[in-house]
Motif scaffolding. Structure first.
Motif, PDB file in Angstrom:
ATOM      1  N   HIS A  71       0.793  -1.237   0.000  1.00  0.00           N
ATOM      2  CA  HIS A  71       0.000   0.000   0.000  1.00  0.00           C
ATOM      3  C   HIS A  71       0.821   1.281   0.000  1.00  0.00           C
ATOM      4  O   HIS A  71       0.663   2.125  -0.868  1.00  0.00           O
ATOM      5  CB  HIS A  71      -0.962   0.003   1.198  1.00  0.00           C
ATOM      6  CG  HIS A  71      -2.221  -0.752   0.938  1.00  0.00           C
ATOM      7  ND1 HIS A  71      -2.360  -2.075   1.277  1.00  0.00           N
ATOM      8  CD2 HIS A  71      -3.386  -0.385   0.361  1.00  0.00           C
ATOM      9  CE1 HIS A  71      -3.577  -2.491   0.906  1.00  0.00           C
ATOM     10  NE2 HIS A  71      -4.212  -1.489   0.353  1.00  0.00           N
ATOM     11  N   ASP A 126       5.364  -0.483   7.036  1.00  0.00           N
ATOM     12  CA  ASP A 126       4.612   0.774   7.169  1.00  0.00           C
ATOM     13  C   ASP A 126       3.104   0.491   7.179  1.00  0.00           C
ATOM     14  O   ASP A 126       2.320   1.273   7.722  1.00  0.00           O
ATOM     15  CB  ASP A 126       4.930   1.723   6.006  1.00  0.00           C
ATOM     16  CG  ASP A 126       6.324   2.328   6.122  1.00  0.00           C
ATOM     17  OD1 ASP A 126       7.111   1.847   6.967  1.00  0.00           O
ATOM     18  OD2 ASP A 126       6.627   3.285   5.377  1.00  0.00           O
ATOM     19  N   PHE A 127       2.687  -0.601   6.539  1.00  0.00           N
ATOM     20  CA  PHE A 127       1.267  -0.983   6.467  1.00  0.00           C
ATOM     21  C   PHE A 127       1.246  -2.492   6.226  1.00  0.00           C
ATOM     22  O   PHE A 127       1.956  -2.975   5.345  1.00  0.00           O
ATOM     23  CB  PHE A 127       0.588  -0.237   5.309  1.00  0.00           C
ATOM     24  CG  PHE A 127      -0.911  -0.439   5.225  1.00  0.00           C
ATOM     25  CD1 PHE A 127      -1.795   0.454   5.826  1.00  0.00           C
ATOM     26  CD2 PHE A 127      -1.447  -1.519   4.527  1.00  0.00           C
ATOM     27  CE1 PHE A 127      -3.176   0.273   5.737  1.00  0.00           C
ATOM     28  CE2 PHE A 127      -2.826  -1.703   4.441  1.00  0.00           C
ATOM     29  CZ  PHE A 127      -3.693  -0.801   5.048  1.00  0.00           C
ATOM     30  N   VAL A 128       0.462  -3.213   7.011  1.00  0.00           N
ATOM     31  CA  VAL A 128       0.330  -4.661   6.771  1.00  0.00           C
ATOM     32  C   VAL A 128      -0.797  -4.868   5.769  1.00  0.00           C
ATOM     33  O   VAL A 128      -1.970  -4.712   6.104  1.00  0.00           O
ATOM     34  CB  VAL A 128       0.015  -5.443   8.063  1.00  0.00           C
ATOM     35  CG1 VAL A 128      -0.104  -6.942   7.763  1.00  0.00           C
ATOM     36  CG2 VAL A 128       1.081  -5.187   9.119  1.00  0.00           C
ATOM     37  N   THR A 129      -0.427  -5.184   4.522  1.00  0.00           N
ATOM     38  CA  THR A 129      -1.461  -5.458   3.521  1.00  0.00           C
ATOM     39  C   THR A 129      -2.003  -6.868   3.696  1.00  0.00           C
ATOM     40  O   THR A 129      -3.211  -7.085   3.655  1.00  0.00           O
ATOM     41  CB  THR A 129      -0.884  -5.311   2.105  1.00  0.00           C
ATOM     42  OG1 THR A 129      -0.456  -3.961   1.932  1.00  0.00           O
ATOM     43  CG2 THR A 129      -1.913  -5.668   1.054  1.00  0.00           C
ATOM     44  N   ALA A 130      -1.112  -7.829   3.884  1.00  0.00           N
ATOM     45  CA  ALA A 130      -1.548  -9.224   3.997  1.00  0.00           C
ATOM     46  C   ALA A 130      -0.613  -9.978   4.924  1.00  0.00           C
ATOM     47  O   ALA A 130       0.604  -9.789   4.893  1.00  0.00           O
ATOM     48  CB  ALA A 130      -1.575  -9.890   2.624  1.00  0.00           C
ATOM     49  N   ARG A 155       4.968   7.417  -0.004  1.00  0.00           N
ATOM     50  CA  ARG A 155       4.541   7.124  -1.383  1.00  0.00           C
ATOM     51  C   ARG A 155       3.425   6.107  -1.396  1.00  0.00           C
ATOM     52  O   ARG A 155       3.416   5.159  -0.620  1.00  0.00           O
ATOM     53  CB  ARG A 155       5.723   6.567  -2.199  1.00  0.00           C
ATOM     54  CG  ARG A 155       6.696   7.622  -2.657  1.00  0.00           C
ATOM     55  CD  ARG A 155       7.396   7.164  -3.932  1.00  0.00           C
ATOM     56  NE  ARG A 155       6.491   7.113  -5.060  1.00  0.00           N
ATOM     57  CZ  ARG A 155       6.773   6.491  -6.210  1.00  0.00           C
ATOM     58  NH1 ARG A 155       7.922   5.878  -6.380  1.00  0.00           N
ATOM     59  NH2 ARG A 155       5.912   6.501  -7.208  1.00  0.00           N
ATOM     60  N   ARG A 156       2.494   6.297  -2.291  1.00  0.00           N
ATOM     61  CA  ARG A 156       1.385   5.384  -2.440  1.00  0.00           C
ATOM     62  C   ARG A 156       1.703   4.360  -3.548  1.00  0.00           C
ATOM     63  O   ARG A 156       2.143   4.733  -4.640  1.00  0.00           O
ATOM     64  CB  ARG A 156       0.113   6.160  -2.802  1.00  0.00           C
ATOM     65  CG  ARG A 156      -1.060   5.297  -3.228  1.00  0.00           C
ATOM     66  CD  ARG A 156      -1.672   4.509  -2.078  1.00  0.00           C
ATOM     67  NE  ARG A 156      -2.427   3.386  -2.611  1.00  0.00           N
ATOM     68  CZ  ARG A 156      -3.448   2.817  -1.979  1.00  0.00           C
ATOM     69  NH1 ARG A 156      -3.827   3.231  -0.802  1.00  0.00           N
ATOM     70  NH2 ARG A 156      -4.080   1.799  -2.537  1.00  0.00           N
ATOM     71  N   PHE A 157       1.482   3.099  -3.245  1.00  0.00           N
ATOM     72  CA  PHE A 157       1.665   2.024  -4.221  1.00  0.00           C
ATOM     73  C   PHE A 157       0.291   1.441  -4.582  1.00  0.00           C
ATOM     74  O   PHE A 157      -0.718   1.884  -4.046  1.00  0.00           O
ATOM     75  CB  PHE A 157       2.639   0.997  -3.641  1.00  0.00           C
ATOM     76  CG  PHE A 157       4.033   1.553  -3.532  1.00  0.00           C
ATOM     77  CD1 PHE A 157       4.876   1.548  -4.631  1.00  0.00           C
ATOM     78  CD2 PHE A 157       4.478   2.168  -2.365  1.00  0.00           C
ATOM     79  CE1 PHE A 157       6.144   2.111  -4.559  1.00  0.00           C
ATOM     80  CE2 PHE A 157       5.746   2.735  -2.290  1.00  0.00           C
ATOM     81  CZ  PHE A 157       6.578   2.695  -3.390  1.00  0.00           C
ATOM     82  N   PRO A 158       0.242   0.475  -5.523  1.00  0.00           N
ATOM     83  CA  PRO A 158      -1.067   0.114  -6.096  1.00  0.00           C
ATOM     84  C   PRO A 158      -2.139  -0.346  -5.111  1.00  0.00           C
ATOM     85  O   PRO A 158      -3.305   0.037  -5.247  1.00  0.00           O
ATOM     86  CB  PRO A 158      -0.711  -1.009  -7.066  1.00  0.00           C
ATOM     87  CG  PRO A 158       0.660  -0.667  -7.534  1.00  0.00           C
ATOM     88  CD  PRO A 158       1.348  -0.143  -6.301  1.00  0.00           C
ATOM     89  N   GLY A 159      -1.801  -1.182  -4.129  1.00  0.00           N
ATOM     90  CA  GLY A 159      -2.835  -1.698  -3.246  1.00  0.00           C
ATOM     91  C   GLY A 159      -2.760  -3.210  -3.146  1.00  0.00           C
ATOM     92  O   GLY A 159      -1.858  -3.846  -3.701  1.00  0.00           O
ATOM     93  N   ALA A 160      -3.735  -3.788  -2.449  1.00  0.00           N
ATOM     94  CA  ALA A 160      -3.650  -5.199  -2.040  1.00  0.00           C
ATOM     95  C   ALA A 160      -3.809  -6.186  -3.188  1.00  0.00           C
ATOM     96  O   ALA A 160      -3.302  -7.290  -3.133  1.00  0.00           O
ATOM     97  CB  ALA A 160      -4.725  -5.470  -0.994  1.00  0.00           C
ATOM     98  N   PHE A 161      -4.570  -5.818  -4.226  1.00  0.00           N
ATOM     99  CA  PHE A 161      -5.067  -6.812  -5.182  1.00  0.00           C
ATOM    100  C   PHE A 161      -5.689  -7.973  -4.395  1.00  0.00           C
ATOM    101  O   PHE A 161      -6.428  -7.720  -3.451  1.00  0.00           O
ATOM    102  CB  PHE A 161      -3.985  -7.228  -6.179  1.00  0.00           C
ATOM    103  CG  PHE A 161      -3.552  -6.058  -7.051  1.00  0.00           C
ATOM    104  CD1 PHE A 161      -4.432  -5.514  -7.968  1.00  0.00           C
ATOM    105  CD2 PHE A 161      -2.308  -5.480  -6.911  1.00  0.00           C
ATOM    106  CE1 PHE A 161      -4.065  -4.411  -8.757  1.00  0.00           C
ATOM    107  CE2 PHE A 161      -1.935  -4.381  -7.687  1.00  0.00           C
ATOM    108  CZ  PHE A 161      -2.821  -3.856  -8.608  1.00  0.00           C
TER     109      PHE A 161
END
Lengths: 262, 216
Positions: B86, B126-130, B91-97
């Motif tokens: 994320h 920085d953020f736990v996506t999965a 910086r913002r990246f695409p996301g979880a898909f």
């Protein structure tokens, strides 16, 4: 039965300020027509991911928020306008993850207000999405389950491979555009072509979107370009690279948009 | 990386490959040519891919525990193998898909990352996506595997690297696994099959990847 209309009339059917689903076979010609009519304040919904259509709508300032599982330009890398807008806070992103957003669309399509979803535990999405709820599974053995609200966009725009005279639309099985259409209240479509026998036989990798779901269809050959259209055209890599090149700088992006929409 | 991945694919498995995963795609196709002819693939651009209707049917298949192997990556990867897709460093990246659901539900997940550096392998995301437990992590420098306590260990390093260089490129303490050694180099058969059979098969689904390979 869907009405056949011109592209500009199709764009006029989608009002400012609506929630708007974007098909995964991207309706780029219709997106450009929306921008030419100056569309504003759209709350976009991905099905379940976004790409060039979303990045372009954001670049033109037409987007208020975006509910998505992720936005990128596939093999061409990051979506620059999406990234910049989220970093600046000019577009609110509502993050989801593909299976959850698809199940939420299924709930919307089925007319229920929420759905349980699997997985997700351990992810910060569960903290960020304060509208998601965790309850004890009423049918389980004490395990917890995540509930998410249904997603039912007010409008959706999709692109299809071919349509018959009633407006039944053929699309690829690769994407979830039929589910998006089922979940949406009104749908405006474009099609590569129209012919009387368009739906007489479908290939194994095609599926039908019934005309009953569609408000209007515009014939737009090459309507997904520069993104390739299943079995008909490949990505126009040079055009996508030109876009990416312009998108690196906001000033150059404005020049690009002026030329694109002129 | 593709060769290391290919060796992990087992015959008869159902394998899913995302649209941003050309290296795992190459690995899975290589395995199918060499030791896993009966593997079933969900892979864009391959003629005999499983004809799921929409990505929803594929995810439903995985959610019911039927998917044996999937591949994920991360902008950041932590010592447990959890991933962030994320945001990092503002910086913002695409996301979880699909990752936030797939990581916990797929039988085996292999992480792959084309950059092995301290900014990728970080002590804290920085953020736990999965969150999930990877079977292994494949990079251009090394192969990492979770140890008994679930923390990643150095399983092998590729030719040109040492245990020291890999540990220096990792932003958290990386213990060597017992029996850690140099990665078995690609065989002539693996390399020839990759070049002559796999890359042409990838052309349809990953044209940019193949274009970059052919320019090298």
């Amino acid at each position: 039965m869907a009405r056949f209309v011109e592209l500009e009339e199709a764009a006029a059917l989608v009002p400012d300020g609506c929630s708007l689903g974007i098909g995964r076979l991207p309706p780029m010609a219709l997106v450009r027509a929306l921008l030419r009519r100056g569309a504003r304040d759209l709350d976009l919904v991905s099905a379940p991911t976004g790409g060039l259509a979303e990045d372009l709508l954001i670049a033109a300032g037409a987007v208020r928020s975006l509910h998505t599982s992720g936005v990128d330009l596939a093999e061409f890398g990051l979506a620059p306008n999406f990234g910049r807008a989220v970093e600046e806070g000019s577009v609110r992103v509502i993050d989801s993850t593909c299976p959850v957003l698809l199940m939420a669309l299924q709930a919307g399509a089925s007319g229920v207000s929420f759905t349980p979803v699997p997985g997700v535990f351990g992810s910060d999405l569960l903290r960020e999405r304060t509208d998601w709820k965790v309850i004890e599974d009423p049918f389980g053995d004490g395990a917890e389950v995540v509930l998410v609200p249904a997603v039912a966009p007010e409008y959706s725009i999709v692109h299809g491979l071919r349509a018959d005279d009633e407006g039944n639309l053929v699309t690829t099985i690769e994407f979830d555009d039929r589910l998006l259409v089922q979940a949406s209240r009104q749908v405006v479509a474009t099609t590569e072509e129209r012919s009387a026998d368009a739906t007489r036989s479908l290939a194994a990798d095609e599926q039908l979107i019934p005309a009953a779901y569609l408000e209007a269809i515009a014939v737009a050959p090459g309507g997904s370009l520069p993104i390739g259209c299943h079995g008909r055209s490949r990505d126009d890599a040079a055009a996508i690279r030109e876009y990416l090149d312009a998108a690196r700088d906001p000033g150059r992006m404005r020049v690009y948009l002026d030329r694109l929409l002129a | 990386m593709a060769v290391v991945i290919a060796r992990e694919v087992r015959d008869g498995e159902s394998v899913g490959i995302g649209v941003n995963s050309p290296i795992p795609a190459a690995g899975a196709l290589l395995a199918r040519h060499l030791h896993a002819p009966r593997v079933s693939l969900r892979l864009r651009g391959v003629e005999d891919a499983v004809p799921f209707v929409g990505s929803k049917e594929f995810f439903d298949f995985a959610q019911r525990g039927r998917l044996d192997l999937f591949f994920l990556s991360g902008i950041q990867i932590d010592p447990r193998g959890w991933i962030n897709l994320h945001q990092a460093g503002g910086r913002r990246f695409p996301g979880a898909f699909g990752s936030a659901v797939l990581y916990p539900v797929v039988k085996r997940v292999i992480l792959f990352r084309t950059e092995h550096s301290p900014r990728v392998f970080v002590p804290k995301l920085d953020f736990v996506t999965a969150a999930g437990r990877p079977q292994l992590v494949v990079t251009p420098r090394a192969v990492l595997k979770p140890g008994g306590d679930g923390l990643l260990e150095l399983a092998s390093w590729h030719a040109g690297e040492t245990a020291q260089t890999v540990r220096a490129a990792t932003g958290f303490e990386l213990r060597p696994a017992s029996g850690a050694s140099e990665t078995r180099p690609p065989s002539e058969e693996e390399l020839v099959t990759l070049r002559e059979q796999v890359y042409p098969e990838l052309e349809e689904g990953f044209p940019e990847f193949v274009r970059r390979l052919s320019r090298r």
